[in-house]
Design an enzyme around this catalytic site. Structure first.
Site, PDB file in Angstrom:
ATOM      1  N   SER A  16      54.538  24.571-118.662  1.00  0.00           N
ATOM      2  CA  SER A  16      54.006  23.946-119.992  1.00  0.00           C
ATOM      3  C   SER A  16      52.518  23.379-119.797  1.00  0.00           C
ATOM      4  O   SER A  16      52.001  23.189-118.737  1.00  0.00           O
ATOM      5  CB  SER A  16      54.828  23.044-120.767  1.00  0.00           C
ATOM      6  OG  SER A  16      54.910  21.624-119.977  1.00  0.00           O
ATOM      7  N   ILE A  18      49.154  22.022-119.088  1.00  0.00           N
ATOM      8  CA  ILE A  18      47.929  22.364-118.253  1.00  0.00           C
ATOM      9  C   ILE A  18      48.375  23.422-117.332  1.00  0.00           C
ATOM     10  O   ILE A  18      47.468  24.187-117.013  1.00  0.00           O
ATOM     11  CB  ILE A  18      47.386  21.158-117.506  1.00  0.00           C
ATOM     12  CG1 ILE A  18      46.758  20.293-118.803  1.00  0.00           C
ATOM     13  CG2 ILE A  18      46.246  21.625-116.709  1.00  0.00           C
ATOM     14  CD1 ILE A  18      46.152  18.911-118.137  1.00  0.00           C
ATOM     15  N   SER A 143      44.664  11.766-113.660  1.00  0.00           N
ATOM     16  CA  SER A 143      44.654  11.416-115.056  1.00  0.00           C
ATOM     17  C   SER A 143      43.436  10.440-115.213  1.00  0.00           C
ATOM     18  O   SER A 143      42.855   9.978-114.123  1.00  0.00           O
ATOM     19  CB  SER A 143      45.541  10.725-115.536  1.00  0.00           C
ATOM     20  OG  SER A 143      45.429  10.018-116.741  1.00  0.00           O
ATOM     21  N   TYR A 156      52.713   4.919-114.778  1.00  0.00           N
ATOM     22  CA  TYR A 156      51.922   5.973-114.829  1.00  0.00           C
ATOM     23  C   TYR A 156      50.648   6.002-114.036  1.00  0.00           C
ATOM     24  O   TYR A 156      50.127   6.661-113.339  1.00  0.00           O
ATOM     25  CB  TYR A 156      51.947   6.550-116.067  1.00  0.00           C
ATOM     26  CG  TYR A 156      51.235   7.862-116.255  1.00  0.00           C
ATOM     27  CD1 TYR A 156      51.698   8.999-116.152  1.00  0.00           C
ATOM     28  CD2 TYR A 156      49.941   7.887-116.913  1.00  0.00           C
ATOM     29  CE1 TYR A 156      51.190  10.358-116.055  1.00  0.00           C
ATOM     30  CE2 TYR A 156      49.355   9.170-116.808  1.00  0.00           C
ATOM     31  CZ  TYR A 156      50.148  10.508-116.522  1.00  0.00           C
ATOM     32  OH  TYR A 156      49.253  11.399-116.631  1.00  0.00           O
ATOM     33  N   LYS A 160      49.178   7.425-110.504  1.00  0.00           N
ATOM     34  CA  LYS A 160      48.120   8.309-110.490  1.00  0.00           C
ATOM     35  C   LYS A 160      46.854   7.645-109.676  1.00  0.00           C
ATOM     36  O   LYS A 160      46.124   8.206-108.761  1.00  0.00           O
ATOM     37  CB  LYS A 160      47.427   8.513-111.884  1.00  0.00           C
ATOM     38  CG  LYS A 160      48.369   9.134-112.815  1.00  0.00           C
ATOM     39  CD  LYS A 160      48.716  10.543-112.167  1.00  0.00           C
ATOM     40  CE  LYS A 160      49.612  11.456-113.106  1.00  0.00           C
ATOM     41  NZ  LYS A 160      49.881  12.475-112.621  1.00  0.00           N
TER      42      LYS A 160
END
Length: 265
Positions: A16, A18, A143, A156, A160
């Site tokens: 799904s 990207i 991100s 999150y 990253k």
């Protein structure tokens, strides 16, 4: 002819968002693609959406980044499919929408297990193959929150940030082996990451509250392909939110005052 023609590209999170959009871009450029994610049926759907003429060059290899003990064996399977791998696109991951105070440590650990440990386990499993061939390219989708933290994304953002540290070190250690590293930092992109993000108690968010206009996954994928072809080290992809990277770098106090009021949830 694209310089991705006949390249063997392994992409995680291909079911799904990207990852799916990248699959179509790679297929259109006649690359040979290995699709990985947890949901085999969704990978089958993505493959079926590719032109029939290239479907023989698309293989499905399900995996779960949380099951790190299995990734060494899955990497061996991936190599056997085409004989070698040119590019690994680390795109799989899980999102988060919860305040620090409301987030259990188990959720923090789960996010790190998938986003960081799963990604680097797969990366390290493939590294000897790249070294042996004296070439290879890691493309890791992080991100903009890998460059700065925001409310509701503590774990999150931490996962990253950790990826940037790891891959910066990998690039420095293995430049002599002709191994390239490209870090992709998307901003607000239309995917299910926000919709399926974890909340404070391991439940899914199932809705998105972000107030910003988002770029399409297809638009993002085209930007990523350009970055891969140019072997860029780090790229920021998005709208005006990209400027936050530079604001944080050059005016950190101003950034700190702004980010606390931005409706990023």
């Amino acid at each position: 002819m694209s310089n991705l023609t006949d390249k063997i590209i392994w992409i995680t999170g291909a079911s799904s968002g990207i990852g799916e959009a990248l699959t179509y871009e790679f297929a259109n450029q006649n690359a040979k693609v290995i699709l990985s994610a947890r949901r085999k049926e969704e990978l089958e759907r993505v493959k079926a959406n590719c032109p029939v003429s290239v479907q023989n060059n698309i293989f499905i290899l399900p995996l779960d980044l949380a099951h790190t003990a299995m990734l060494q064996n899955i990497t061996a399977q991936a190599i056997r499919l085409f004989g070698h791998i040119d590019i690994l696109v680390n795109n799989g991951g899980v999102g988060q929408r919860s305040l620090i105070l409301e987030t259990s440590l188990e959720v923090d650990k789960q996010i790190m297990e998938v986003n960081f440990f799963g990604t680097i386990t797969l990366t390290k499993s493939l590294l000897p193959h790249f070294i042996q061939r004296q070439q290879g390219h890691y493309v890791t989708v992080t991100s903009l929150t890998g460059k700065f933290g925001t409310p509701f994304r503590s774990a999150y953002a931490a996962s990253k940030h950790a990826l940037h540290g790891f891959f910066d070190a990998l690039r420095a250690e293995h430049w002599k082996d002709n191994i390239k590293v490209t870090m992709i930092c998307p901003g607000f992109i239309q995917t299910n990451l926000s919709v399926k993000a974890l909340t404070g108690e391991r439940t899914q968010n199932d809705k998105t509250l972000t107030h910003y206009k988002k770029k399409s996954a297809e638009w993002c994928a085209r930007k990523i392909v350009v970055a891969i072809e140019r072997q860029q080290e780090e790229v920021y992809i998005g709208g005006k939110e990209v400027f936050a990277v530079y604001l944080k770098r050059f005016f950190p106090t101003v950034f700190s005052k702004i980010i606390r009021k931005v409706p990023v949830r």
